[in-house]
Design a protein around this motif. Structure first.
Motif, PDB file in Angstrom:
ATOM      1  N   ARG A 194       7.152  10.454 -36.297  1.00 24.83           N
ATOM      2  CA  ARG A 194       6.615   9.268 -36.969  1.00 24.83           C
ATOM      3  C   ARG A 194       5.367   8.747 -36.256  1.00 24.83           C
ATOM      4  O   ARG A 194       4.357   8.426 -36.890  1.00 24.83           O
ATOM      5  CB  ARG A 194       7.686   8.177 -37.014  1.00 24.83           C
ATOM      6  CG  ARG A 194       7.217   6.883 -37.662  1.00 24.83           C
ATOM      7  CD  ARG A 194       8.265   5.794 -37.531  1.00 24.83           C
ATOM      8  NE  ARG A 194       8.587   5.499 -36.154  1.00 24.83           N
ATOM      9  CZ  ARG A 194       7.813   4.754 -35.348  1.00 24.83           C
ATOM     10  NH1 ARG A 194       6.680   4.261 -35.806  1.00 24.83           N
ATOM     11  NH2 ARG A 194       8.169   4.526 -34.108  1.00 24.83           N
ATOM     12  N   VAL A 195       5.435   8.667 -34.916  1.00 27.11           N
ATOM     13  CA  VAL A 195       4.304   8.158 -34.148  1.00 27.11           C
ATOM     14  C   VAL A 195       3.097   9.098 -34.269  1.00 27.11           C
ATOM     15  O   VAL A 195       1.950   8.646 -34.371  1.00 27.11           O
ATOM     16  CB  VAL A 195       4.709   7.946 -32.676  1.00 27.11           C
ATOM     17  CG1 VAL A 195       3.489   7.624 -31.818  1.00 27.11           C
ATOM     18  CG2 VAL A 195       5.735   6.815 -32.571  1.00 27.11           C
ATOM     19  N   GLY A 196       3.341  10.406 -34.271  1.00 24.94           N
ATOM     20  CA  GLY A 196       2.236  11.357 -34.429  1.00 24.94           C
ATOM     21  C   GLY A 196       1.534  11.193 -35.761  1.00 24.94           C
ATOM     22  O   GLY A 196       0.300  11.202 -35.834  1.00 24.94           O
ATOM     23  N   LEU A 197       2.307  11.028 -36.829  1.00 24.14           N
ATOM     24  CA  LEU A 197       1.714  10.814 -38.142  1.00 24.14           C
ATOM     25  C   LEU A 197       0.970   9.491 -38.180  1.00 24.14           C
ATOM     26  O   LEU A 197      -0.145   9.403 -38.718  1.00 24.14           O
ATOM     27  CB  LEU A 197       2.802  10.854 -39.212  1.00 24.14           C
ATOM     28  CG  LEU A 197       2.350  10.667 -40.659  1.00 24.14           C
ATOM     29  CD1 LEU A 197       1.356  11.748 -41.061  1.00 24.14           C
ATOM     30  CD2 LEU A 197       3.552  10.664 -41.590  1.00 24.14           C
ATOM     31  N   ALA A 198       1.563   8.430 -37.590  1.00 20.99           N
ATOM     32  CA  ALA A 198       0.913   7.123 -37.578  1.00 20.99           C
ATOM     33  C   ALA A 198      -0.406   7.172 -36.813  1.00 20.99           C
ATOM     34  O   ALA A 198      -1.400   6.559 -37.222  1.00 20.99           O
ATOM     35  CB  ALA A 198       1.847   6.079 -36.958  1.00 20.99           C
TER      36      ALA A 198
ATOM     37  N   ARG B  81       0.787  16.969 -31.711  1.00 19.42           N
ATOM     38  CA  ARG B  81       1.157  16.472 -33.036  1.00 19.42           C
ATOM     39  C   ARG B  81      -0.059  16.331 -33.943  1.00 19.42           C
ATOM     40  O   ARG B  81      -0.010  16.669 -35.130  1.00 19.42           O
ATOM     41  CB  ARG B  81       1.885  15.129 -32.900  1.00 19.42           C
ATOM     42  CG  ARG B  81       3.337  15.261 -32.495  1.00 19.42           C
ATOM     43  CD  ARG B  81       3.920  13.938 -32.031  1.00 19.42           C
ATOM     44  NE  ARG B  81       3.614  13.682 -30.630  1.00 19.42           N
ATOM     45  CZ  ARG B  81       4.040  12.638 -29.944  1.00 19.42           C
ATOM     46  NH1 ARG B  81       4.781  11.719 -30.545  1.00 19.42           N
ATOM     47  NH2 ARG B  81       3.739  12.493 -28.669  1.00 19.42           N
ATOM     48  N   VAL B  82      -1.150  15.841 -33.398  1.00 23.91           N
ATOM     49  CA  VAL B  82      -2.368  15.695 -34.204  1.00 23.91           C
ATOM     50  C   VAL B  82      -2.914  17.065 -34.584  1.00 23.91           C
ATOM     51  O   VAL B  82      -3.321  17.291 -35.737  1.00 23.91           O
ATOM     52  CB  VAL B  82      -3.414  14.864 -33.438  1.00 23.91           C
ATOM     53  CG1 VAL B  82      -4.742  14.842 -34.184  1.00 23.91           C
ATOM     54  CG2 VAL B  82      -2.910  13.439 -33.240  1.00 23.91           C
TER      55      VAL B  82
ATOM     56  N   TYR C 236      -1.233   0.496 -34.565  1.00 23.90           N
ATOM     57  CA  TYR C 236      -0.564   1.581 -35.287  1.00 23.90           C
ATOM     58  C   TYR C 236      -0.632   2.887 -34.512  1.00 23.90           C
ATOM     59  O   TYR C 236       0.322   3.674 -34.518  1.00 23.90           O
ATOM     60  CB  TYR C 236      -1.175   1.754 -36.677  1.00 23.90           C
ATOM     61  CG  TYR C 236      -0.649   0.767 -37.693  1.00 23.90           C
ATOM     62  CD1 TYR C 236       0.704   0.682 -37.971  1.00 23.90           C
ATOM     63  CD2 TYR C 236      -1.508  -0.082 -38.379  1.00 23.90           C
ATOM     64  CE1 TYR C 236       1.198  -0.225 -38.888  1.00 23.90           C
ATOM     65  CE2 TYR C 236      -1.027  -0.994 -39.304  1.00 23.90           C
ATOM     66  CZ  TYR C 236       0.329  -1.065 -39.564  1.00 23.90           C
ATOM     67  OH  TYR C 236       0.812  -1.962 -40.462  1.00 23.90           O
ATOM     68  N   ARG C 237      -1.751   3.151 -33.840  1.00 24.91           N
ATOM     69  CA  ARG C 237      -1.841   4.365 -33.027  1.00 24.91           C
ATOM     70  C   ARG C 237      -0.807   4.362 -31.903  1.00 24.91           C
ATOM     71  O   ARG C 237      -0.356   5.409 -31.466  1.00 24.91           O
ATOM     72  CB  ARG C 237      -3.248   4.512 -32.435  1.00 24.91           C
ATOM     73  CG  ARG C 237      -4.299   4.956 -33.411  1.00 24.91           C
ATOM     74  CD  ARG C 237      -5.560   5.423 -32.700  1.00 24.91           C
ATOM     75  NE  ARG C 237      -6.223   4.374 -31.969  1.00 24.91           N
ATOM     76  CZ  ARG C 237      -7.168   3.581 -32.447  1.00 24.91           C
ATOM     77  NH1 ARG C 237      -7.540   3.714 -33.716  1.00 24.91           N
ATOM     78  NH2 ARG C 237      -7.734   2.654 -31.706  1.00 24.91           N
ATOM     79  N   ALA C 238      -0.444   3.168 -31.437  1.00 25.86           N
ATOM     80  CA  ALA C 238       0.510   3.055 -30.343  1.00 25.86           C
ATOM     81  C   ALA C 238       1.951   3.021 -30.819  1.00 25.86           C
ATOM     82  O   ALA C 238       2.864   2.905 -29.998  1.00 25.86           O
ATOM     83  CB  ALA C 238       0.217   1.799 -29.521  1.00 25.86           C
ATOM     84  N   GLY C 239       2.186   3.093 -32.148  1.00 30.69           N
ATOM     85  CA  GLY C 239       3.554   3.190 -32.639  1.00 30.69           C
ATOM     86  C   GLY C 239       4.069   2.009 -33.419  1.00 30.69           C
ATOM     87  O   GLY C 239       5.249   1.977 -33.773  1.00 30.69           O
ATOM     88  N   ALA C 240       3.241   1.001 -33.702  1.00 25.72           N
ATOM     89  CA  ALA C 240       3.700  -0.142 -34.478  1.00 25.72           C
ATOM     90  C   ALA C 240       4.121   0.304 -35.877  1.00 25.72           C
ATOM     91  O   ALA C 240       3.526   1.208 -36.463  1.00 25.72           O
ATOM     92  CB  ALA C 240       2.601  -1.198 -34.582  1.00 25.72           C
ATOM     93  N   VAL C 241       5.178  -0.338 -36.410  1.00 26.94           N
ATOM     94  CA  VAL C 241       5.650  -0.005 -37.753  1.00 26.94           C
ATOM     95  C   VAL C 241       5.329  -1.117 -38.753  1.00 26.94           C
ATOM     96  O   VAL C 241       5.688  -1.037 -39.912  1.00 26.94           O
ATOM     97  CB  VAL C 241       7.169   0.273 -37.763  1.00 26.94           C
ATOM     98  CG1 VAL C 241       7.470   1.536 -36.987  1.00 26.94           C
ATOM     99  CG2 VAL C 241       7.956  -0.898 -37.185  1.00 26.94           C
TER     100      VAL C 241
END
Length: 563
Positions: A243-247, A378-379, A493-498
């Motif tokens: 999820r974090v990689g996609l975000a 991931r990227v 968002y790059r750091a993982g915020a949802v």
């Protein structure tokens, strides 16, 4: 600093430890801009050799599979399915493979994936030796090889920056592409020769041997540094890592724009890879050896392109260079359709190979440079998903069109369509310079108190965490503050915020509140650990509009789970 009595000084330690291990020592100033500078690293030399040997085996395999399918069935759709079977599994596995590559030990991961491909290639050679090879088995084992490639590719690509310094990373990627295209120049010709002299069994066995070589090189000669993380922060979970990689990719404009440009570039260029075997056999009436030579001509064009890429980068911007590469690949298809002959095909395919490496190497280099080390695999997996998805789905499209419009009509459509798309996608701009995403963050002041009785709940990982930050902004600066916070939003968002929101107090026009959610306390700490210079600079710019002398007030909230 976070005012956390259990973990004093934690924030400062993480901002300094994140980058201690990442960057290899670079060449001196006289060699930093040399096209051969990456070879100063012994690790890169072995990586390059293993990459070239693996690519050689792959091109022998691809040539043999495509040609054998024309023996098994004359259908353009079935021949195109070989290309699709080799690409679509890589597309489907991209994000899980990228997460595994970032979470697992890199060396072990590469050994296991190459052993999987060794098993698949050996099985294909055995089936061919027993004369039991049919279209279904060929497609199934080709897809299994693609599964191994899909799991291997993100880890392999993400390993290149671990062997060379950033200032020569682009040259390293070009040299990797040159090695790959040397294999492309030699491999198809060797594959066609092996098919003619020794048969498919030897061709498939050669591919198996290449995977064995790579596994030995990785297992014996290569080591990769691990990304250091806080010892008291649990490692990312597999689902969260995806999820974090996609975000990250969606919130990083350079990465997102590169993915869009990649889909456009590879989708149209896939026509030649899907249909060239039938074009050589049915339109030109030539043999498998001639097909191998023509694939070699594409590889030769790519090698030539790799040698002139450093010069072109000095003369043409990244954005225009990728657009010109797409146009070159597309223009090369037009004479293949309008003037089908051997003499026309050779120069056209040379130009196609030239455009191919210029576009592909610059697209991959852009993603590599824009991806932070902790999320790079991931990227890159998403980039490879776009590449393989465009190639695989494009192959299906061109194969289906070939059934109805004929081979030359389909190739002409791909050429004209590619020219138009190259022109249109130029508007999706890529920057000339890309900041270093591994640059250490600034020491942004932070104040946050945590009550002792709340610590057990905070560390339980049962509650989502909401962070609220209050600002005092002069109403005259409201527009500029909103613009600055747009960049802060992408950073969160790059750091993982949802979830992220910027709100304004209706009772006080100077009071603004930024809120964002993360899954738990550990993920918030990982996100802060991953902050880089660009992240802290956008926060500093937004806070420059804050009126009070004290920094903005931060409140950490635990979201109660649903009943």
């Amino acid at each position: 600093m976070w005012d956390n009595r259990r973990k004093p000084g934690w924030y400062h330690r993480k901002m300094t430890s994140q980058h201690e291990q990442q960057t290899p020592q670079g060449p001196g100033p006289d060699t930093a801009h040399s096209a051969w500078a990456p070879f100063a690293s012994h690790a890169f030399c072995w990586l390059w050799l293993a990459n070239t040997v693996s690519a050689l085996g792959t091109w022998i395999q691809n040539t043999a599979s495509a040609w054998i399918m024309t023996d098994l069935t004359p259908s353009p759709m079935m021949v195109s399915l070989v290309q699709a079977a080799a690409q679509l599994p890589v597309f489907l596995l991209a994000l899980p493979a990228g997460a595994l590559a970032d979470l697992m030990d890199r060396r072990r991961h590469l050994i296991l994936t190459n052993l999987l491909m060794l098993v698949a290639a050996t099985a294909l050679a055995i089936v061919a030796a027993l004369s039991r090879l049919d279209a279904t088995i060929l497609l199934a084992l080709t897809a299994l090889l693609a599964v191994g490639a899909g799991l291997n590719n993100p880890a392999w690509s993400a390993s290149v920056p671990l062997t060379v310094p950033r200032q020569v990373l682009t040259q390293a990627l070009v040299l990797n592409s040159v090695g790959f295209n040397i294999a492309r120049a030699v491999g198809p010709a060797v594959g066609g020769l092996i098919l003619t002299i020794a048969g498919s069994t030897v061709a498939f066995a050669a591919n198996a041997a290449s995977f064995a070589f790579v596994a030995l090189v990785v297992g014996i000669l290569l080591t990769f540094p691990r990304i250091q993380t806080s010892s008291d922060v649990p490692p990312e979970q597999f689902g969260s890592a995806m999820r974090v990689g996609l975000a990250y990719a969606l919130a990083e404009p350079v990465v997102w724009n590169t993915l869009v440009r990649s889909a456009a570039f590879f989708g149209c260029a896939s026509a030649i890879w899907a249909l060239l075997p039938l074009y050589v056999r049915q339109v030109l009436g030539l043999s498998s050896a001639s097909f191998g030579v023509m694939m070699g001509v594409i590889g030769a064009g790519a090698v030539l392109g790799g040698l002139i890429v450093p010069l072109l980068r000095k003369l043409i911007s990244r954005n225009n260079l990728i657009a010109l590469a797409g146009a070159a690949c597309s223009v090369a298809l037009i004479p293949l359709a309008l003037i089908p002959s051997k003499m026309t095909a050779y120069p056209a395919l040379l130009v196609f190979g030239l455009g191919w490496i210029i576009g592909a190497s610059n697209l991959q280099a852009t993603v590599q440079l824009a991806a932070a080390p902790w999320v790079r695999a991931r990227v890159l997996a998403l980039y490879q998903a776009m590449y393989n998805g465009a190639m695989g789905l494009g192959a299906l499209l061109w194969g289906l069109l070939g059934e109805h419009a004929g081979l030359t009509g389909t190739i002409l459509a791909a050429g004209l369509g590619g020219c138009l798309i190259a022109l249109l996608t130029r508007a999706v701009e890529l920057p000339a310079e890309i900041g270093d995403p591994s640059a250490p963050a600034l020491a942004v002041p932070r104040t946050l108190s945590i009550a002792e009785e709340m610590l057990p709940l905070l560390y339980s990982a049962r509650h989502r965490v909401v962070l609220a930050i209050s600002y005092r902004i002069d109403p005259a600066n409201a527009t500029a503050f909103r613009a600055a916070m747009a960049d802060v939003r992408l950073s969160r968002y790059r750091a993982g915020a949802v979830g992220w929101a910027l709100s304004r107090d209706v009772s006080d026009s100077t009071h603004w509140v930024e809120t964002f959610r993360v899954r738990d306390w550990h993920e918030l700490r990982r996100g802060i650990e991953h902050h880089n210079l660009a992240d802290s600079e956008v926060v500093v710019r937004a806070r420059s509009y804050h009126l009070d002398e004290e920094p903005p007030r931060m409140t950490l909230l635990l979201q109660e789970p649903r009943a």
